[in-house]
Structures are given as C-alpha cells and as structure tokens.
Design an enzyme around this catalytic site. Structure first.
Site, PDB file in Angstrom:
ATOM      1  N   ASN A  31      36.886  -4.876  59.750  1.00  0.00           N
ATOM      2  CA  ASN A  31      38.204  -4.259  59.853  1.00  0.00           C
ATOM      3  C   ASN A  31      38.608  -4.014  61.293  1.00  0.00           C
ATOM      4  O   ASN A  31      39.782  -4.021  61.629  1.00  0.00           O
ATOM      5  CB  ASN A  31      38.228  -2.920  59.103  1.00  0.00           C
ATOM      6  N   ASN A  39      34.357  -2.172  48.375  1.00  0.00           N
ATOM      7  CA  ASN A  39      35.801  -1.983  48.232  1.00  0.00           C
ATOM      8  C   ASN A  39      36.276  -2.138  46.781  1.00  0.00           C
ATOM      9  O   ASN A  39      35.514  -2.496  45.892  1.00  0.00           O
ATOM     10  CB  ASN A  39      36.555  -2.920  49.180  1.00  0.00           C
ATOM     11  N   CYS A  49      38.078   6.786  54.807  1.00  0.00           N
ATOM     12  CA  CYS A  49      37.941   5.510  54.133  1.00  0.00           C
ATOM     13  C   CYS A  49      39.040   4.599  54.599  1.00  0.00           C
ATOM     14  O   CYS A  49      39.992   5.025  55.226  1.00  0.00           O
ATOM     15  CB  CYS A  49      38.003   5.689  52.653  1.00  0.00           C
ATOM     16  N   PRO A  50      38.919   3.344  54.276  1.00  0.00           N
ATOM     17  CA  PRO A  50      39.781   2.340  54.897  1.00  0.00           C
ATOM     18  C   PRO A  50      41.248   2.595  54.605  1.00  0.00           C
ATOM     19  O   PRO A  50      42.036   2.753  55.505  1.00  0.00           O
ATOM     20  CB  PRO A  50      39.325   1.045  54.249  1.00  0.00           C
ATOM     21  N   GLN A  51      41.629   2.620  53.385  1.00  0.00           N
ATOM     22  CA  GLN A  51      42.966   3.048  53.074  1.00  0.00           C
ATOM     23  C   GLN A  51      42.826   4.521  52.809  1.00  0.00           C
ATOM     24  O   GLN A  51      41.762   5.085  52.955  1.00  0.00           O
ATOM     25  CB  GLN A  51      43.497   2.274  51.878  1.00  0.00           C
ATOM     26  N   TYR A  52      43.883   5.140  52.370  1.00  0.00           N
ATOM     27  CA  TYR A  52      43.733   6.578  52.320  1.00  0.00           C
ATOM     28  C   TYR A  52      43.206   7.084  51.005  1.00  0.00           C
ATOM     29  O   TYR A  52      43.032   8.249  50.827  1.00  0.00           O
ATOM     30  CB  TYR A  52      45.060   7.246  52.637  1.00  0.00           C
ATOM     31  N   PHE A  80      40.700   6.347  48.356  1.00  0.00           N
ATOM     32  CA  PHE A  80      39.789   6.587  47.276  1.00  0.00           C
ATOM     33  C   PHE A  80      38.434   7.143  47.626  1.00  0.00           C
ATOM     34  O   PHE A  80      38.019   8.130  47.053  1.00  0.00           O
ATOM     35  CB  PHE A  80      39.690   5.389  46.351  1.00  0.00           C
ATOM     36  N   ARG A  81      37.792   6.589  48.605  1.00  0.00           N
ATOM     37  CA  ARG A  81      36.393   6.966  48.641  1.00  0.00           C
ATOM     38  C   ARG A  81      36.161   8.398  49.079  1.00  0.00           C
ATOM     39  O   ARG A  81      35.225   9.031  48.652  1.00  0.00           O
ATOM     40  CB  ARG A  81      35.638   5.986  49.496  1.00  0.00           C
ATOM     41  N   ARG A  84      45.972   2.002  40.666  1.00  0.00           N
ATOM     42  CA  ARG A  84      44.580   1.798  40.267  1.00  0.00           C
ATOM     43  C   ARG A  84      44.422   1.733  38.756  1.00  0.00           C
ATOM     44  O   ARG A  84      43.586   1.034  38.235  1.00  0.00           O
ATOM     45  CB  ARG A  84      43.704   2.930  40.809  1.00  0.00           C
TER      46      ARG A  84
END
Lengths: 529, 550
Positions: B252, B277, B341-344, B346-347, B385
């Site tokens: 990324n 992911n 986390c990469p997008q805002y 989930f993780r 999702r």
C-alpha cells in the site's frame, strides 16, 4: 518376583518435578516396585504425586554434566519431567522405570497388591455373570437357553463358561458350529430388544477357506435365531474384498447360497495396527503447540481418528436401524470377533436400550461385552500413543468406544446417566489400574491367575456411593427412545477432555461442568425442602 | 408489489438439504417482504418464511423431468431447494425474487415498512435505550486527559466518523484537522476505549491508515500521536498496531498509502497482526460454505475442505490480534494503542471489540454498547459489506460474521464468562442482514441521520433486551473466576472449532438433540421460585417471632 533387583536407587533428594498446569516443585523422589512417588518439601502445602509405573508409556533421558533429566510420557497422555542430580542416580532411576513399567508377568502387577483399608476383597467379583444376566431376563426363557457347553473353556477359550443360545439348538450342535468359527466363537446372543423381540448375535468369521467348506450345524444355529421371521441381517465389519481375501487364510463369510435368509452388509472398520497408528498421530498432533491452523487441520485429518469415530457410530447406527426400525435380528462379526464387533454391538445397545444408559447399566454392558465376551485387554492396551516399542497387538479399540460414547453424550447430554468424568476414568484405568478388571486377555486367563479372588473390581468400586455421585450425570433424565446420533462431520468433535486433558482450556470446561452440578444440587435441595 | 410477476405457485416441492429423498409438497407465495412456503399435507400447517432481504442469491438450475429446480441461498445460511413443476413459473419466481432481494434504494428496505404493534412513544423510547454518552462517562470521560471534541460536528472533518469524538486534551483543532488530511477518509486517531481504573489508564484509539507514501510526512499527525502518548502519564511509549499483514502495508505504501514511518514518530512500537483483506475473507467464507453444503461428506472431505478454505486461520488471526492488545495493555505497563486499518471500516472495530470482550465486557447490555459504539457509530459499511442494497459485489465481506464467530469461540472456551448465549449471537447475526431494524442501515452516522432512521424504524437493542431471558447463559456468574479480569483465551489451533450452530444453522439433524441450556434455564427458574417461597415463609416465621411474648 523380586522387584528389588530392578531398584538400584530407591530414593533421590532434591529432585525437581515439572508437570502440566502446575509450577515446578522440588522434593524427594522414591521408586517402589509399582509406583513412583514424589513429595515436595514445602511444609505448608505439601504435595505428593503418586504414579503407577505401569502408566508410563515411554521415557527419555538427557544427561548434562553431573545431572540428568527424565521425561516420562504416560499412557493417560500426561507428560512429566524429573530433573535429577547425580548422573548415576539418574541412570538408575531411568533403568528402574524402564524395566518396572513394562513387566510382562501379570501376577506381579499392582492389582494383586492393592489392598485399600476401606475395601475388603469382594465375595462376588464383577457386577453380574452370564447366569445372573439370563435369570433376570424372563423374556428370554421361551426361545433361548443358557448353555454351559463351554464350562471348561474347551469349546471356545475366549468365551465365558455360560452363553445364551437358541433353545432348539443342543450342545453337540454348538460344539460342531464352534469348530466352524475362528477361535471357536460360535454365534451367541448379546442383546435382546424387548420392544420387538429381535436380537443381536455376535461371533467370529466362519472358516470357509479356499474350498468353501460349509457347516450344517452353523447354518442350523443361525436358522434357529430367525425362526418365525422372514430374514436376518449380517453386519460384517470388513469390506467385501477383505472378507473374500480372508478365505485364502481359512476364513470367509456366510455365502448367500447356504444362508439364504440372511442378508449381508459389509462395513469396513479399521482395527489393529491402523487404529493404533491413528491414535499415535493424533496424540502427536495434539502435543505440538507450534502447529499453525493449516498444519493442525491437516494432521487431524491425516490421523483419521475422527473418521474412525464416524465410521464406528454410523455402523452402529446401521445395526440399530436393522433391529429397531426394520425389525430384524442381526449377527455381527468381523474376523476374530473380539474388537470391532464388540465396539458396534456395545454402541448399538447404548443407542437402543435405556437400561444400558444408567451408570450401572453402562458398566454392566461393558462387563458383558468387553470383559466376559473377551476383548484381549492385555494385548491391546500394553502400550499407548507414546511408546517407542515395536507395535505388537496394541490397538485402542476400547478408547475408540469411549470416544464414541462421549460423542453420544455431547449430542444427548441428558440421556446418559454417567458423565464425561467416568469415560476419562475408564480411559485411564484400562491402561494402568489399581484394579484387576482390565487384566488378562480372557475369562480363562483370569481364572487361572485367580484375578477374581485376589484383586478388586473396578466396576464395583465405581458404584460405591461417593464415587457414584462423582461420576453420575446431574442432568440425567431417562428416555425410552433410541438416541440416534448424527454422524455428519460437523456433528463430531475432537474429544478435548481426553486428548487435551492436561491443558488449561479443559479446566475451563470442567469448571462449567462443576457449575452445572452445583446448580442441580442447589435446585434439588430446595425442591426437597 | 410491481416486482412480483407471480404471487402464488402450487404443487412446489421443497427438498431436504441432507437427504433429497425427503421432500415436502406445498404452495409457494411471494409477498412484498417474504417468500412463504406452506406445506399442503393434511393436518399440519407447516410454514417456511424467508425475508427477501435475507436472500443472498437465487439460482435457477437446468430443468429435470420432475421439474425446474430453484436454489435460494440466504445470508443467514439457510439454503432452500425448491422444485417448481412448470419452467415458466420457475422463471417468473426467479426474476421476481432476484429483483425483490436486491433493493436499489434504502427506502425499499424492510425496516421502513416493518410496523409491529407499538405506538410512536414506545418506538421513540426504543431508540433511547442505548446512550453512548453514558458509556463514555462510565469510562470516566471527559477527564483531565481526554476531552470531547466538537471538531467533527456536521461531519466536516470525517464524514464517516460520528459527530462526538474524544481526543487528547492537548490536541488542538488544527492538529486534528491536519492529522485527518493525512489519513484515509479523514479518519484521524480518536479514542475508542479508556480504562477508568487509576492503575491502568490505558486508552485505545483508532484511525485509518496514513497516506504517507514513501517519503511524505505530516507534522500534525506526528503531534497528534504525541498528544495521545502524553494523555497516558503512566507510560512513556505506545504501540501502533497495524491490523494488516506487513506485506500488504508495504504494498500500500507504494500506492501512496501505507504506514507511519517509524523514524518520524518517537516512542512508538509497531506491531503488525496479519488480518487479511475483505476479498480474501469473502473468498474464504465462500469456500467454507461450499464444504458445509456437501451432501454427505466423509470426515476427510470435511476437514480437508475446512483447511483449504482457510476460514479458521483467519478467525485465529483476528482473535490473536484482540488478545495481543488485551495482553499488552493489561500486562505490560499500560500503553496507548491507536490501531488502524487500510480503509476506515473494519479491522479496528474487530480488534476493539475483541479486546474489550477479553478485558471487561461480559454482561449482555455491554455488548450492545460495544457494537453500537465501535461498529455502528464509528462507521462500519454495513450496507456494502452485508449487501443491504444492490452494489459492488467486491465490497461484500463477512466481517460481521467473523466478529460474532470470534465471540462464539471465546464463549466455547469460557462457558461461564458471558451473560449471553449462542442463540443471542445468531439472532444478532440474522438482524445484521435482515434490515428489519434500523440499527445497521446505512454506512455511518451521517447517512443514518439523513435517512431519519431513528424516526422511521425500530431498534434491535430494545427488542433483544425485552426478550433477554431467551438469550441468557444460565452458567454465567458475574463473580466466577472466568468472568474476572482478562480472559486468557488460548489461540492454539486446536482451540478453534467449526461453528455449525451458525453455518449449518438450518440443518437440524446436525445439532445436539437435547439442550443442556434449556434444562438449566428451567431449573434456574424453579430454583428462583422456590427461593422466593422459602423467603416468604421465613419472613412469616420471623414475623411471629417478633411478636411480643404473651
């Protein structure tokens, strides 16, 4: 038998014991003819570990400088480690453990020496006998009789002196039929289904051989079993191919032409070495903490243990279907008729008969099917999963049975009168015990060694009030219905209580069982008051 | 209604999934909200209702002599295999259902037409049931170290964050805004959990990944993290937990996003906890479900399939991460833990929730708060999702399933530790997808306000609370050792089990035939009654004793 010659060093001070779930402790180690005793020095809260040497499956010793470490891997899957100062002492201890843990002489084993103060040697050994069993089953009287043809073990060395057979068949016919069956194990009754009068019979394979011999008496005997019914089923615990190959070595199966009213099913069940290797692989997988998820699942699959569980339960299900749903009698055998046949007939009875699901009923069932009808415990349970010794006759068939019963309990948690703790206790006792119940390979051997006179009986001990409370299932509610297990892979689970019993995780599950017991006791107290 | 081409088909067969020999014959009805199958056997009126919003896919298979098979897969893992005798009818049902199960706008969702018999006042009270502000004050917030920041009012800084956010006392609005520009979707580090104990003032913050690229740096972001560190006087460093596998983070970085350059931030320890992911997760679950659907698999087929799906591996990774954070925050001297986390979406949510479950949240009402705070208000993209409305299939992912499964795995390890039971998790799971309640509609707070969710729909939490006796674990003891402190869960591979209760939920033959829980619940009720009787007796007895002796 003199044990002293194997004990060069009996006591060692300053030994460190490491065992699962407990901090290491330092204390004194002591070796006797049958036990390893460790007691730590802490005065306030002194702990002792008493281990039957027979329980030790394998040891590994490692020397470093002037001290050594002995790792003991037990048949109950516990792994203990002793750090012993002094090289010579360490070697002596290791040597004693190695020798004393696998003595062959049965009469030198601990059950012959076990004399607890609160127990006197019983007048009656065991819970019942074939004679008593028959006399209690009035429904049998009309068509079945108790034969004492085997009173001196001459017809079949592995059967008890009395067996139940069709009334119309006389002892001479039985003798001839016995000659046609491997090891003389002619078809005998093992279960009578009260709901419809159908029975489960058990035997060894017929000795057809390559030139397809037949035996009129054997045919007659089986004919008499299904008198008044249109047909019977035979469940052969070998594949068709295996059964055919058995003819080359003198065995075989009941052919359609001579047993025309019997319909045969073949269900291949693993036994012997393959089963032992399966256990070894599974225990190895459970002991390796470094596995990642993929490796673990692959090892679990590769061990095939759960496949054997599935197979045993589904074959037992087939047997129940024949008797309970289809309403026909069934004969079960494989080759020798002392392993898989017992396994599935035991499971089938547990599934069908509510009387076998109480604690007393279950122990009685084990006594009839495994002790009296003879599973060769001595040979099958000489070693467990850790031993480096070359495999001989070892095979964990009984353990597989206990696992299957555990699966039943998981699926029907209210239907069995006993708890997981009983299964765990049996799984331990079968490999190393204070009691004589699992000694020897047959009733005949037990008589020759006076096991019944000189040792205590485990089953009777388990039914004493305090023990019975501990091992009973607090949720038990008798149901008359058959308890059909689901054999979908999703429905079967690894028996953590046994295979991972020395991990912290299993403690949490035990706490939950404890909590359940307390709730029921609390409720019981109030309900009575 | 205009989407229903055929409201009723007679003589439809419904096959049993395990044994196709068993089949039921009946009539199939399509309504605006449900597909209903009514068995026509005399005497029994057996009905199967399937909500359109729960339908995941509808497939028409090649016609056979006995009819035309129609296969319906649901998001709650129900699989219905119908056989419709006429091909044209099957075709009509297929097209109708395809349209009905894929709403094109929020307004079509079931929650806006779901009208149980509740008056408006009660309906409004449902939404007052949870109060996140009260939860923050339970944590001792605002405090001298953390303050409520007005910076995101009207969602100006981050449109996916809630309006009310807690930030370090020393973080000024310019620092926050500057930091937000450096982070994906403006999701700057904000407080998620704060331990009110004086002995451990650990905080958990969350954010999205920085847009750092290879060389860029952002002074405000560095100041923001510095401010977080200062808000925990007990500790002189903090962990930044990156929930991605390290490799993904590096990849990324090449795309202009990435992870913080350690040289630019002082007193920070980086920890990567490889959670894959959303695409990997989606594919993994798909494979796992195929294994569940095998008709009579051998044990080996099943275990091999389970292994190659990788599903349990991912569950383990998630739980490992939660436990890692729980351990460092409680065992080592308390640190602050922003993780990101990469997008805002989930993780972070995962890890926060699992962490909290391990540390402190075991009563039922607290898990409501937890989901409401860390998933709903912090902006999990539910509608993408869970595919509430038609959209990019690549945005669908079983994140919520994984969250619930991790909780279930913990429950299996600690049977006395949680107040709620498996049925509770399965019910929540169902409603994440069903769109019956307004809670999970839309992707963030801003959207929910625009949709006027609180004014037009009902809330799941008060429904669950009203029915809580069904969802209570009878073994739960608030004072049990399993309930106290950190759950020391094992993440050895053998500790994980396949969750047949969820994934084979509708295959009744696979489940235990007797329930310990129901039995215990019954005796628990009886015990309570008996205790009450007994105490009323003793009171009467004492009453007599208190009478003056004559």
């Amino acid at each position: 038998m003199e044990f002293a010659e194997h004990i060069k060093t009996a006591n060692v001070e300053d030994v460190v014991l490491r065992q699962p779930l407990q901090p290491p402790s330092r204390g004194t180690l002591c070796i006797t003819g049958h036990h390893l005793l460790f007691s730590d020095r802490e005065e306030s809260d002194s702990r002792q570990v008493l281990l039957l040497l027979r329980n030790i499956d394998a040891i590994e010793k490692r020397m470093s400088g002037s001290s050594g470490t002995i790792t003991m891997k037990c048949k109950d899957l516990r792994v203990l480690q002793l750090d012993i100062p002094g090289m010579e002492q360490c070697l002596n201890i290791a040597h004693s453990i190695e020798t004393l843990s696998c003595l062959d002489c049965v009469s030198a084993m601990y059950p012959f020496f076990y004399r607890p103060v609160d127990l006197s040697l019983p007048e009656q050994w065991g819970l019942s006998s074939p004679e008593m069993h028959y006399s209690q089953m009035k429904e049998l009287y009309e068509k079945w009789r108790l034969s004492t043809v085997n009173r001196d073990y001459s017809v079949c060395p592995s059967y008890p002196p009395a067996v139940i057979v069709p009334k119309s068949i006389d002892d001479d016919t039985l003798k001839k039929a016995a000659k046609f069956r491997q090891g003389g194990r002619f078809p005998v009754l093992c279960y009578y289904h009260k709901k419809n009068g159908m029975v489960i019979m058990r035997s060894s394979q017929p000795l057809l051989g390559a030139n397809r011999k037949r035996c009129k008496e054997d045919e007659l005997l089986l004919q008499a079993v299904i008198e008044g019914s249109d047909k019977g089923y035979i469940i052969d615990t070998r594949s068709m191919q295996q059964a055919q190959q058995a003819r080359m070595t003198g065995g075989g199966f009941e052919s359609k032409s001579f047993y025309d009213r019997w319909k045969r099913f073949h269900r291949q069940m693993e036994r012997g070495k393959a089963l032992q290797e399966s256990l070894i692989k599974l225990v190895e997988a459970c002991g390796d903490e470094s596995n990642n998820m993929d490796r673990w699942l692959s090892k679990l699959e590769n061990s095939k243990w759960l496949s054997h569980v599935q197979n045993a339960l589904s074959t037992a299900g087939l047997l129940v279907e024949c008797v309970e749903r289809d309403g026909h009698s069934v004969l079960v055998h494989g080759s020798e008729g002392t392993d898989c046949s017992l396994l599935i007939s035991t499971l089938a009875q547990l599934i069908m008969d509510p009387c076998c699901r109480t604690m007393e009923g279950f122990l009685g069932l084990l006594e009839r099917e495994w002790i009296q009808a003879r599973h060769p415990f001595q040979q099958r349970c000489a070693h467990s999963a850790y031993s480096h010794a070359r495999l001989q006759q070892e095979s964990p068939v009984f353990l597989l049975l206990l696992d299957c019963v555990w699966q039943l309990w998981r699926q029907f948690p209210l239907a069995l009168g006993f708890s997981e703790a009983l299964l765990l206790r049996l799984a331990t006792e079968v490999y190393a015990s204070d009691y004589g119940t699992f000694l020897c390979n047959s009733d005949q051997e037990r008589c020759a060694l006076e096991v019944k006179e000189r040792t205590h009986c485990l089953f009777r001990a388990l039914l004493r009030p305090t023990e019975r409370d501990y091992y009973s299932n607090p949720l038990y509610e008798r149901t008359e219905l058959a308890i059909w297990p689901s054999v979908h892979p999703q429905s079967l689970q690894l028996w953590k209580g046994y295979f991972l019993r020395w991990t912290q995780q299993v403690r949490h599950l035990e706490e939950a069982q404890e909590e359940i017991r307390n709730m029921v006791i609390e409720w019981g107290k109030l309900a009575r008051s | 209604m205009e989407h229903i081409r055929l409201p009723k088909v007679e003589n439809v067969k419904l096959l049993d999934r395990i044994s196709h020999r068993r089949r039921r014959v009946g009539t199939l009805y399509l309504t605006a909200t449900h597909t209903i199958f009514v068995e026509s056997e005399a005497g029994v009126r057996n009905e199967t209702w399937v909500l359109h919003s729960l339908v995941c896919s509808v497939d028409k298979l090649a016609a056979t002599p006995s009819g035309c098979p129609l296969l319906i897969h649901c998001k709650n893992f129900q699989v219905l295999h119908f056989i419709i005798s006429k091909e044209q009818e099957c075709h009509d049902i297929h097209l109708s259902l395809q349209r009905l199960s894929q709403p094109e706008s929020y307004d079509e969702l079931y929650c806006f037409s779901y009208k149980p018999n509740v008056d408006e006042k009660e309906r409004r009270q449902e939404w007052d049931f949870l109060d996140l502000k009260a939860d923050y004050s339970r944590m001792g917030l605002p405090s001298s170290l953390w303050k409520l920041s007005p910076v995101n009012q009207h969602y100006k800084v981050s449109d996916t964050y809630p309006a009310d956010l807690f930030v370090p006392e020393s973080a000024t609005p310019p620092v926050i805004v500057g930091s937000s520009k450096f982070r994906s979707r403006g999701r700057f580090p904000a407080l998620s959990y704060y331990s009110p104990l004086a002995s451990s003032q650990a905080a958990i913050c969350r954010s999205s990944q920085p847009l750092s690229g290879f060389s860029a740096r952002c002074l405000e972001d560095e100041q923001m993290l510095e401010a977080i560190l200062r808000s925990n006087p007990c500790s002189d460093f903090m962990y930044v937990v990156d929930t991605r596998p390290k490799l993904n983070a590096i990849a990324n970085r090449a795309a202009g996003k990435g992870y913080e350059n350690e040289d630019n931030y002082s007193n920070i320890k980086f920890q990567f906890v490889g959670i894959e992911n959303i695409h990997v997760m989606r594919n993994s679950q798909q494979k796992m479900l195929e294994v569940c659907e095998l008709r009579s698999p051998s044990m080996s087929d099943f275990l091999e399939g389970l292994e190659s799906s990788g599903w349990l591996k991912h569950i383990k990774a998630v739980l490992d991460a939660g436990i890692f954070i729980a351990k460092v925050s409680l065992e080592a001297n308390p640190h602050c833990l922003p993780h990101r986390c990469p997008q805002y979406w989930f993780r972070c949510g995962f890890v926060c929730v699992l962490y909290l479950l391990c540390v402190c949240v075991k009563p039922t009402s607290s898990i409501f708060v937890l989901i409401e705070k860390d998933w709903v208000s912090f902006g999990h993209k539910f509608s993408h999702r869970c595919k509430h409305v038609v959209g990019d299939p690549k945005e669908v992912s079983p994140i919520i399933d994984q969250l619930l499964e991790c909780v279930w795995q913990l429950m299996e390890q600690f049977p006395c530790a949680f107040e709620f039971n498996e049925r509770f998790l399965i019910t929540i799971h169902n409603h994440f997808y069903s769109c019956q309640f307004g809670n999970f509609i839309g992707n963030n707070q801003r959207e929910r306000i625009e949709l006027r969710v609180h004014e037009r729909t009902h809330s799941l939490w008060s429904y669950l609370w009203a029915n809580r006796t069904d969802y209570t674990n009878p073994l739960y003891r608030p004072n049990h050792s399993q309930t106290q402190g950190l759950l020391r869960a094992s993440t050895s591979p053998y500790s994980f089990k396949f969750w047949k209760g969820l994934y084979n939920r509708f295959d009744h033959g696979m489940h235990p035939r007797q329930s310990v829980e129901d039995y215990l619940r019954a005796i628990q009720e009886e015990t309570q009654q008996l205790e009450e009787q007994l105490s009323s007796h003793t009171q009467v007895g004492q009453g007599y004793a208190d009478l003056p002796q004559a």
